[in-house]
Write a protein that holds these residues in place. Structure first.
Motif, PDB file in Angstrom:
ATOM      1  N   THR A 149     -43.003   9.608  34.430  1.00 11.98           N
ATOM      2  CA  THR A 149     -42.437   9.181  33.714  1.00 11.98           C
ATOM      3  C   THR A 149     -40.916   9.484  34.473  1.00 11.98           C
ATOM      4  O   THR A 149     -39.748   9.469  33.651  1.00 11.98           O
ATOM      5  CB  THR A 149     -42.337   8.695  32.260  1.00 11.98           C
ATOM      6  OG1 THR A 149     -42.839  10.376  31.385  1.00 11.98           O
ATOM      7  CG2 THR A 149     -43.495   7.897  32.360  1.00 11.98           C
ATOM      8  N   ASP A 150     -40.876  10.927  35.263  1.00 13.69           N
ATOM      9  CA  ASP A 150     -39.613  11.682  34.573  1.00 13.69           C
ATOM     10  C   ASP A 150     -38.991  11.136  36.478  1.00 13.69           C
ATOM     11  O   ASP A 150     -39.859  11.532  37.283  1.00 13.69           O
ATOM     12  CB  ASP A 150     -39.800  13.220  34.877  1.00 13.69           C
ATOM     13  CG  ASP A 150     -38.146  14.173  35.650  1.00 13.69           C
ATOM     14  OD1 ASP A 150     -37.466  12.802  36.046  1.00 13.69           O
ATOM     15  OD2 ASP A 150     -38.540  14.808  36.779  1.00 13.69           O
ATOM     16  N   ALA A 151     -38.561   9.938  37.055  1.00 15.17           N
ATOM     17  CA  ALA A 151     -37.640   9.236  38.213  1.00 15.17           C
ATOM     18  C   ALA A 151     -36.832  11.022  39.006  1.00 15.17           C
ATOM     19  O   ALA A 151     -36.380  10.473  40.142  1.00 15.17           O
ATOM     20  CB  ALA A 151     -36.677   8.094  37.436  1.00 15.17           C
ATOM     21  N   ILE A 152     -36.687  12.078  38.480  1.00 14.00           N
ATOM     22  CA  ILE A 152     -35.475  12.921  39.195  1.00 14.00           C
ATOM     23  C   ILE A 152     -36.838  13.980  39.365  1.00 14.00           C
ATOM     24  O   ILE A 152     -35.977  15.043  39.479  1.00 14.00           O
ATOM     25  CB  ILE A 152     -34.558  12.841  38.035  1.00 14.00           C
ATOM     26  CG1 ILE A 152     -34.267  12.027  37.324  1.00 14.00           C
ATOM     27  CG2 ILE A 152     -33.345  14.041  38.852  1.00 14.00           C
ATOM     28  CD1 ILE A 152     -33.129  12.570  36.129  1.00 14.00           C
ATOM     29  N   HIS A 153     -37.714  14.144  40.269  1.00 12.63           N
ATOM     30  CA  HIS A 153     -38.417  14.239  40.882  1.00 12.63           C
ATOM     31  C   HIS A 153     -39.437  13.569  42.367  1.00 12.63           C
ATOM     32  O   HIS A 153     -39.510  12.677  42.145  1.00 12.63           O
ATOM     33  CB  HIS A 153     -39.045  15.791  40.317  1.00 12.63           C
ATOM     34  CG  HIS A 153     -40.346  14.616  39.691  1.00 12.63           C
ATOM     35  ND1 HIS A 153     -40.376  13.858  38.609  1.00 12.63           N
ATOM     36  CD2 HIS A 153     -41.354  15.483  39.691  1.00 12.63           C
ATOM     37  CE1 HIS A 153     -41.642  13.308  38.702  1.00 12.63           C
ATOM     38  NE2 HIS A 153     -42.252  14.252  39.184  1.00 12.63           N
TER      39      HIS A 153
END
Length: 399
Positions: free
Chosen positions: A296-300
């Motif tokens: 759910t983390d889009a920044i990786h």
């Protein structure tokens, strides 16, 4: 297994407007949360100077273990402050210039190829700011569209400026839009090692990190990094290995990348030095590389094999640990943050609400070796109870 008694942590934070003191304060808050959840006590000392890597000491303990950890913060707030402290139009123009460099150097294509959500994260602030500028221009040219007299442009231009400054910008800044512009300037600088004093800053940081690695009688060294800090850490550690290939010989070292954005920089063509340094880390026998990802983390770069993408498919690849933030937080807490992509991205280094198989405080200040977290899961949670030598011997005799 015996608990870790003494640990040194070298933490490279992400691209945030926080200095070492602010990171220490956040760590203390998170440590209190973790201690309450897991049932141990913790004490966080004051920040002390150590060149580019100031540190604070943490003592964590329970009935049958005590662990002393020295946490060095290798923050790059000096660079962040310099980028964010410039006039608005300078930040605007330099941000778009950085975006153009990313696109021309192949970075944008690489983002969509390896992690399409990161590609959307890249274009988001630039499209948002472009939308605001277009809306403002449309307000300014409204009299022309309706055939109104020339003098009416005075009012429309004033209204357009007022809309941009007092309506659009405050809403855009809630999403940290200009801060993200600076983030991409930093990414370009770390890729090509030019601009904003990046190379000189890395050299100075390497000196302090090298000194921290000389700490005697240490059970393990943990080099942890978050987001953009992973590119910084790869540069610094790789630089030291270039100069001293045997630097880590005889040491237990865990290189932990949290929500890693190494590929944010490494996918640009000028990043040959960074890619080379990633290879040195991947091939270093003393380093266990743990790469922590969250869906759910889009920044990786979710599930991406960083070393292979950087040109080292034959090297030992990082062990990828897949976590879910909703398993670390209460349902109410997770519902509150899940739509704020920047807040979700920070959760790697923040405290939990409930016991979970990944916990930043537990990994950097607790009694378990950091490498053990690679094996934990929902079905295999961390165990913080240790048998003393006499107890272990009695158990062995009993069997």
């Amino acid at each position: 297994m015996n608990p870790i008694k003494k640990r040194v942590v070298l933490h490279f934070p992400g691209f945030e407007p926080l200095d070492a003191a602010a990171h220490r304060a956040r760590y203390e808050r998170s440590a209190r949360q973790s201690a309450a959840v897991w049932g141990f006590s913790t004490s966080v000392g004051e920040l002390k100077n150590f060149g580019r890597a100031p540190y604070f000491d943490v003592i964590a303990m329970a009935a049958d273990w005590e662990t002393q950890s020295r946490i060095h913060i290798v923050d790059h707030n000096e660079l962040v402050a310099a980028l964010n402290g410039r006039p608005f139009f300078t930040r605007l123009m330099q941000g778009y210039l950085a975006a153009a460099k990313v696109a021309v150097s192949g970075g944008m294509v690489g983002y969509f190829r390896h992690a399409w959500r990161f590609g959307l994260f890249f274009i988001f602030p630039f499209l948002l700011m472009l939308l605001g500028l277009l809306l403002s221009l449309s307000i300014a040219f409204t009299p022309f569209l309706f055939g109104l007299p020339a003098w009416s442009h005075i009012g429309s231009i004033a209204l357009a400026v007022a809309f941009f400054v007092y309506v659009f910008l405050p809403q855009a800044e809630k999403l940290h839009t200009l801060h993200l512009f600076s983030d991409w300037e930093m990414a370009v600088a770390m890729a090509g090692l030019n601009g904003i004093g990046a190379e000189q800053w890395l050299e100075a940081s390497a000196i302090s990190v090298r000194q921290a690695l000389d700490e005697p009688d240490v059970d393990e060294f943990v080099i942890s990094s978050h987001s953009m800090g992973s590119s910084v850490a790869a540069h610094v550690v790789g630089l030291l290995l270039e100069r001293e290939p045997d630097l880590l010989q005889g040491k237990r070292v865990v290189f932990t990348t949290l929500g890693s954005a190494i590929l944010q920089c490494a996918l640009m063509r000028p990043a040959s030095v960074l890619c080379s340094r990633v290879g040195l880390i991947a091939r270093c026998k003393e380093i266990f590389w743990l790469d922590v990802h969250c869906l759910t983390d889009a920044i990786h770069f979710y599930k991406a094999k960083v070393a292979a993408i950087c040109g080292h498919p034959d090297a030992e690849q990082a062990t990828i640990l897949l976590i879910r933030f909703k398993q670390m937080l209460s349902a109410k807490h997770y519902a509150k943050i899940k739509r704020d992509f920047l807040r979700v991205h920070r959760q790697y280094v923040l405290g939990p609400d409930v016991k979970a198989f990944f916990d930043f405080t537990l990994m950097t200040a607790g009694p378990l070796p950091a490498s053990d977290f690679a094996e934990f899961s929902v079905k295999k949670m961390p165990e913080l109870t240790f048998n003393s030598g006499e107890e272990a011997q009695a158990l062995s005799i009993g069997r």
